[in-house]
Design an enzyme around this catalytic site. Structure first.
Site, mmCIF file in Angstrom:
data_model
loop_
_atom_site.group_PDB
_atom_site.id
_atom_site.type_symbol
_atom_site.label_atom_id
_atom_site.label_comp_id
_atom_site.label_asym_id
_atom_site.label_seq_id
_atom_site.Cartn_x
_atom_site.Cartn_y
_atom_site.Cartn_z
ATOM 1 N N ASP A 252 65.674 -12.540 2.431
ATOM 2 C CA ASP A 252 65.171 -14.263 2.663
ATOM 3 C C ASP A 252 63.663 -14.028 3.629
ATOM 4 O O ASP A 252 63.412 -13.563 4.873
ATOM 5 C CB ASP A 252 65.973 -15.107 3.540
ATOM 6 C CG ASP A 252 65.995 -16.948 3.067
ATOM 7 O OD1 ASP A 252 64.905 -17.053 2.007
ATOM 8 O OD2 ASP A 252 66.238 -17.812 4.387
ATOM 9 N N ASN B 155 70.306 -19.928 -6.789
ATOM 10 C CA ASN B 155 68.779 -19.948 -7.277
ATOM 11 C C ASN B 155 68.375 -19.826 -8.874
ATOM 12 O O ASN B 155 67.087 -20.626 -8.791
ATOM 13 C CB ASN B 155 68.286 -17.646 -7.383
ATOM 14 C CG ASN B 155 68.221 -17.815 -5.654
ATOM 15 O OD1 ASN B 155 68.443 -16.280 -5.425
ATOM 16 N ND2 ASN B 155 68.382 -18.310 -4.920
#
Length: 253
Positions: A24, A72
């Site tokens: 991330d 996503n």
């Protein structure tokens, strides 16, 4: 990833067999440098190569990376297109390198929502690296932990419906046998970069007894020294699995 060699030290033996990482912070890394999000994603992909080698040297058998979650797909179409392009390029470019290193590649998650081009690249990369004996790199793509458990439950439900299995035979072991990565060691250490302190629907079943490590380091900056800090923290944990702690008191995990 285990190198398969001899002479492993006691310090190395105390380390994890399976490390999972939520990669991330690519976007924030790029924004802080005045770059486009694509530059952050590209930098994040380049980081993987160093960590594969580092895991081999540290006798970590499995490295699992959360590359693209089920959620996503909700990102802007152009960003999704970029991520798919990077995924395809990575598979095509790195599969030969992993074959030479003796590293096996596996991709977990749904595949039906990927383009035929990406699906073909996954199949070819897995086939090329299938004989690797020096560790396993797992890429979780279009993956979600809840989906993983649900698809395992679906398989068992179909077996019951067809008469292959009795409903009362279903237990944790039966369900676990159908979870992705059932044939690999459970996740010992789960790392998340960028300062967020949640696991975002990643390897929920496999990480039931994982140690969690959260770092403020953004993914493109998560280098080998950063990995070593996480491994050092892991070795200091007292993993009791519901046993007693050093004071003789009951511990939950």
């Amino acid at each position: 990833m285990s190198s398969g060699g001899t002479g492993v030290t006691a310090h190395e033996q105390a380390g994890p067999r399976h490390v999972a990482i939520i990669m991330d912070g690519n976007g924030r890394w790029a924004a802080r440098r005045g770059l486009s999000p694509s530059a952050g994603h590209k930098a994040g992909v380049e980081r993987i190569r160093d960590l594969i080698e580092a895991c081999k040297e540290r006798h970590i058998e499995v490295l699992t990376l959360f590359a693209f979650s089920s959620e996503n797909w909700r990102r802007p179409p152009k960003e999704v297109e970029l991520l798919m392009s990077l995924f395809h390029s990575y598979l095509r470019r790195e599969a030969r390198r992993m074959q030479e290193q003796g590293v096996r590649l596996r991709v977990i998650g749904r595949r039906d929502r990927f383009s035929s081009r990406v699906q073909r690249a996954i199949v070819e990369a897995e086939a090329l690296t299938r004989e690797g004996q020096n560790g396993t790199l797992v890429i979780a793509a279009d993956y979600g932990g809840q989906w993983d458990i649900a698809q395992a439950a679906r398989v068992l439900a179909e077996e019951v419906a067809s008469g292959q299995r009795a409903a009362d035979s279903i237990d944790e072991e039966a369900l676990g046998a159908h979870i992705q990565l059932a044939d690999l060691p459970p996740v010992d250490l789960l790392i998340r970069s960028s300062g967020e302190q949640r696991i975002s629907n990643f390897v929920l079943w496999q990480a039931a007894y994982s140690e969690f490590y959260f770092t403020d380091t953004l993914w493109p900056d998560f280098d080998v020294p950063a990995l070593d800090l996480a491994l050092d923290a892991f070795r200091l944990r007292d993993r009791r699995y519901g046993g007693r702690n050093g004071d003789g008191l009951e511990a939950q995990a």
